[in-house]
Design a protein around this motif. Structure first.
Motif, PDB file in Angstrom:
ATOM      1  N   VAL A 184      11.507   5.044  -8.335  1.00  0.00           N
ATOM      2  CA  VAL A 184      12.543   5.682  -9.160  1.00  0.00           C
ATOM      3  C   VAL A 184      11.847   6.438 -10.286  1.00  0.00           C
ATOM      4  O   VAL A 184      11.478   5.872 -11.310  1.00  0.00           O
ATOM      5  N   GLN A 185      11.663   7.719 -10.055  1.00  0.00           N
ATOM      6  CA  GLN A 185      10.984   8.600 -11.002  1.00  0.00           C
ATOM      7  C   GLN A 185      11.704   9.941 -11.014  1.00  0.00           C
ATOM      8  O   GLN A 185      12.262  10.374 -10.004  1.00  0.00           O
ATOM      9  N   ILE A 194      13.518  -4.409  -1.289  1.00  0.00           N
ATOM     10  CA  ILE A 194      14.268  -3.359  -1.970  1.00  0.00           C
ATOM     11  C   ILE A 194      13.903  -3.232  -3.450  1.00  0.00           C
ATOM     12  O   ILE A 194      13.732  -2.120  -3.959  1.00  0.00           O
ATOM     13  N   LEU A 195      13.782  -4.339  -4.170  1.00  0.00           N
ATOM     14  CA  LEU A 195      13.509  -4.254  -5.601  1.00  0.00           C
ATOM     15  C   LEU A 195      12.150  -3.621  -5.860  1.00  0.00           C
ATOM     16  O   LEU A 195      12.021  -2.704  -6.679  1.00  0.00           O
ATOM     17  N   ALA A 196      11.117  -4.099  -5.166  1.00  0.00           N
ATOM     18  CA  ALA A 196       9.775  -3.535  -5.354  1.00  0.00           C
ATOM     19  C   ALA A 196       9.733  -2.064  -4.952  1.00  0.00           C
ATOM     20  O   ALA A 196       9.052  -1.253  -5.588  1.00  0.00           O
ATOM     21  N   ASP A 197      10.461  -1.704  -3.889  1.00  0.00           N
ATOM     22  CA  ASP A 197      10.516  -0.299  -3.472  1.00  0.00           C
ATOM     23  C   ASP A 197      11.058   0.576  -4.599  1.00  0.00           C
ATOM     24  O   ASP A 197      10.470   1.601  -4.961  1.00  0.00           O
ATOM     25  N   THR A 248       0.829  -1.208   0.000  1.00  0.00           N
ATOM     26  CA  THR A 248       0.000   0.000   0.000  1.00  0.00           C
ATOM     27  C   THR A 248       0.862   1.257   0.000  1.00  0.00           C
ATOM     28  O   THR A 248       0.602   2.218  -0.725  1.00  0.00           O
ATOM     29  N   ALA A 249       1.905   1.245   0.824  1.00  0.00           N
ATOM     30  CA  ALA A 249       2.790   2.409   0.910  1.00  0.00           C
ATOM     31  C   ALA A 249       3.455   2.689  -0.433  1.00  0.00           C
ATOM     32  O   ALA A 249       3.551   3.854  -0.866  1.00  0.00           O
ATOM     33  N   ARG A 250       3.933   1.641  -1.117  1.00  0.00           N
ATOM     34  CA  ARG A 250       4.557   1.847  -2.436  1.00  0.00           C
ATOM     35  C   ARG A 250       3.575   2.482  -3.408  1.00  0.00           C
ATOM     36  O   ARG A 250       3.921   3.394  -4.170  1.00  0.00           O
TER      37      ARG A 250
END
Length: 287
Positions: A81-82, A73-76, A44-46
């Protein structure tokens, strides 16, 4: 980017708090995907943070992601990364290799999204004894690293002590981060949050200690902490006046071939004059 005197943490799950944080007067906002988010709420946070980055007019904004050693880490990184983001804060960074792994993943995602590689800053969050001892290598791990950040609450837990109002248990770690940053040629580090939310006097003393050691700013966890921290990490009128006097007197002496003078009973040479110039540069940025 300007001076980073005060950075406000906000949980990545809470849209209301995020929007409020953006409207406050901190120098930067840190949306958190790590300790402020329960394991069951990571997804949800992501989503909330990613949507916020894409939809809002952002102030200077960082996202703290989970450690490289975590399963998140990968999903974060894929979520956040924008290009509109100032950078990523990497939680529980302990080695240069961990920082380089995050750098590599960020680079792949930047290329995939047509963002120039290296655009996003990477701020290693040093939170353990191992991280403190490796701080020099971490600070020099890759060009993305412009500054370090100190996590005092995790550090005190790791070293079997408690974050106290006098801050004596943090002295070694803070001093180590200052020295590591200078050795790596990066900016001064960011100091830990102060957990005493309702004790502004303790916060002010904590911030004064960090500034005196050489930190550039401090992270905070409550809106009431913003203005006191900004004030403490800003040059005072007295400091600016003294710096102007030092620079004027030293420039005049230097023009006459003198590299050391006495001013108001104190010796002034190049290091003192250069520090005065730093104070004046900071003051100009705040005008």
């Amino acid at each position: 980017m300007g001076l980073l005197r005060c950075l406000l943490f906000v949980p990545g799950t809470d849209r209301k708090k995020i929007n409020k944080a953006f409207a406050l007067n901190a120098d930067a906002v840190i949306m958190d995907l790590e300790d402020a988010v329960a394991i069951s709420e990571k997804h949800t946070a992501r989503r909330v943070v990613s949507e916020t980055i894409n939809s809002s007019a952002l102030p200077v904004t960082y996202v703290r992601v989970n450690a490289v050693s975590s399963p998140y880490i990968l999903a974060d990184l894929q979520a956040v990364v924008q290009q509109r983001l100032a950078g990523i804060m990497l939680a529980k960074a302990e080695t240069a290799e961990e920082v380089r792994r995050a750098d590599w993943l960020m680079g792949l995602l930047e290329e995939e999204r047509n963002i120039p590689r290296g655009t996003l800053e990477l701020v290693p969050f040093i939170e353990s004894a191992r991280g403190i001892e490796n701080a020099g290598e971490v600070a020099a791990a890759c060009p993305r690293v412009k500054r370090l950040a100190f996590g005092g609450n995790d550090y005190t837990a790791d070293t079997w002590t408690t974050y106290s109002e006098d801050g004596s248990e943090l002295f070694y770690a803070r001093a180590k981060l200052i020295a590591a940053s200078r050795m790596a040629g990066i900016e001064p580090p960011l100091d830990t949050v102060c957990p005493f939310i309702k004790n502004i006097d303790a916060l002010r003393k904590d911030a004064h200690r960090a500034r005196k050691l050489g930190f550039q700013g401090k992270m905070v966890i409550h809106p009431a902490q913003i203005e006191p921290v900004k004030e403490i990490f800003s040059p005072t009128p007295e400091e600016v006046a003294a710096a102007e006097k030092i620079v004027a007197a030293f420039d005049e002496a230097e023009a006459k071939g003198t590299g050391v003078i006495q001013l108001d009973g104190k010796m002034v040479e190049y290091p003192i004059a250069n520090r005065a110039r730093q104070i004046l540069a900071a003051a100009r940025e705040l005008k």
